[in-house]
Design an enzyme around this catalytic site. Structure first.
Site, PDB file in Angstrom:
ATOM      1  N   SER B  43      49.069  44.001  38.817  1.00  0.00           N
ATOM      2  CA  SER B  43      48.126  42.880  38.801  1.00  0.00           C
ATOM      3  C   SER B  43      46.975  43.048  39.778  1.00  0.00           C
ATOM      4  O   SER B  43      45.960  42.394  39.643  1.00  0.00           O
ATOM      5  CB  SER B  43      48.859  41.571  39.107  1.00  0.00           C
ATOM      6  OG  SER B  43      49.265  41.535  40.456  1.00  0.00           O
ATOM      7  N   LYS B  86      47.628  38.259  45.651  1.00  0.00           N
ATOM      8  CA  LYS B  86      46.462  38.002  44.800  1.00  0.00           C
ATOM      9  C   LYS B  86      45.233  37.788  45.676  1.00  0.00           C
ATOM     10  O   LYS B  86      45.326  37.642  46.885  1.00  0.00           O
ATOM     11  CB  LYS B  86      46.690  36.739  43.953  1.00  0.00           C
ATOM     12  CG  LYS B  86      47.830  36.840  42.953  1.00  0.00           C
ATOM     13  CD  LYS B  86      47.478  37.671  41.745  1.00  0.00           C
ATOM     14  CE  LYS B  86      48.621  37.732  40.755  1.00  0.00           C
ATOM     15  NZ  LYS B  86      49.688  38.656  41.152  1.00  0.00           N
TER      16      LYS B  86
END
Lengths: 124, 164
Positions: B43, B86
Site C-alpha cells: 500500500s 499511511k
C-alpha cells in the site's frame, strides 16, 4: 467511528473553505474571507499507481505511475489549514463540467498532468 | 564472575531494583520516545517496499501531535486489530478528496475535529480513509521518521513541496 460528514463537489471548494471544522466562519488576519488563489500557497504531493509485474515471483519488477495531488496551505486567524485543490484547479478540473477558472491558472504553473501513465515507469 | 556473585547477585534487592528500573525506562522510551516496527504490504509503494522494511517511529507524535499533511504515520487500523502505515493528507478542518484523483468523482469532505485523513501512496492497493473514512487522531501511534536499512538509515522527508 467518525461522525457523519457532508460531502460537496470540488467546484464548491471556495465557499466550503470559508467555514472551519468547528462551524465558525474563517477570516484572514485582516478580517477578509479566505481567497484560495490569493491567500493560500500552492503545494504539490505525488502519490502513485503501482503495478507488481509478476506477483507470484519474489522481487518482481514494480512499475509506478505518478498521480499529482495539489494542495493550498492557507492561514486564518486561528492558524493554518490545508485545502486539497486537485479537483478544483488541477488540469483535470479544466476539462470537466465542474472545472473552474482556477484550472486555467494552474496550467500556467506547469505542475504536470495527474493520473497520466508515463511511457517510462519511475521504478522497475 | 566474582563481580556477579559479589556485586549484583549478592544483593538480590539491589539487582531486582536495577532490573525494574531498566524495564521501566525501556518501556518509557519505546512508548513515549522512539520505537521500531516492521512494515509489510504494497500500500505504500514506492515509498516503502513490500517486504523487508523496518521503520523508526517517533512516539512523540502519538495521537497526531505535531503531525503535518504529507507526513507518514503508523496507526491502529480501525477495522481490525493491527497497525498500518499511511500518509496523512488531511488534519482536522482540512479539505480532501473523498476518492483518488482521476476516479471520476470529485466529491470532497472537510475532515472533522479530532480526526485525520490518511491515504496510502500506492492508490490502487491501499485500504485507507477512502474505505473507512476519517480516523480519530487517537489511533495514530507515531510518525514514521525513516527506514532502517542494514548499516544505514534513510530519513523519510515530507514531500509536500511548493509547486513551482
Amino acid at each position: 467511528m467518525s461522525p457523519p460528514v457532508k460531502t460537496f463537489p470540488a467546484k464548491d471548494l471556495p465557499s466550503a473553505a470559508q467555514v472551519g471544522a468547528n462551524g465558525k466562519v474563517r477570516r484572514t488576519e485582516d478580517g477578509r474571507p479566505i481567497d484560495l488563489a490569493r491567500d493560500c500557497e500552492l503545494r504539490g504531493l505525488v502519490q502513485y499507481e503501482c503495478l507488481v509485474m509478476q506477483p507470484e515471483v519474489a522481487h518482481s519488477p514494480i512499475q509506478c505511475w505518478p498521480v499529482q495531488r495539489l494542495f493550498r496551505k492557507c492561514q486564518d486567524k486561528n492558524g493554518a489549514f490545508t485545502v486539497e485543490t486537485t479537483a478544483w484547479e488541477g488540469p483535470e478540473a479544466a476539462t470537466t463540467s465542474t472545472g473552474t477558472a482556477g484550472g486555467h491558472a494552474m496550467a500556467g504553473v506547469g505542475v504536470g498532468q495527474p493520473v497520466q501513465k508515463l511511457e517510462k515507469p519511475l521504478q522497475s | 564472575m566474582s563481580f556477579l556473585f559479589g556485586g549484583l547477585l549478592g544483593h538480590p534487592l539491589r539487582t531486582t531494583l536495577a532490573v525494574g528500573k531498566f524495564l521501566a525506562f525501556t518501556h518509557l522510551f519505546l512508548e513515549y520516545g522512539y520505537s521500531t516496527a516492521p512494515a509489510v504490504g504494497p500500500s505504500m509503494l514506492p515509498t516503502l517496499e513490500i517486504l523487508g522494511e523496518w521503520l523508526l517511529i517517533s512516539r512523540r507524535h502519538r495521537h497526531g501531535r505535531n503531525v503535518a499533511v504529507g507526513d507518514v504515520v503508523a496507526y491502529n487500523i480501525p477495522i481490525n486489530d493491527s497497525f498500518g502505515v499511511k500518509r496523512v493528507l488531511g488534519l482536522p478542518g482540512d479539505y480532501v478528496l473523498l476518492n483518488a484523483p482521476g476516479s471520476g468523482n470529485d466529491s470532497m469532505i472537510q475532515v472533522p475535529q479530532g480526526h485525520c485523513w490518511i491515504v496510502g501512496d500506492n492508490l490502487p492497493a491501499s485500504r485507507d480513509s477512502r474505505m473507512f473514512g476519517p480516523i480519530p487522531l487517537a489511533l495514530i501511534k507515531g510518525k514514521v521518521i525513516g527506514r532502517i536499512k542494514p548499516f544505514r538509515f534513510e530519513r523519510l522527508e515530507n514531500p509536500l513541496q511548493t509547486a513551482d
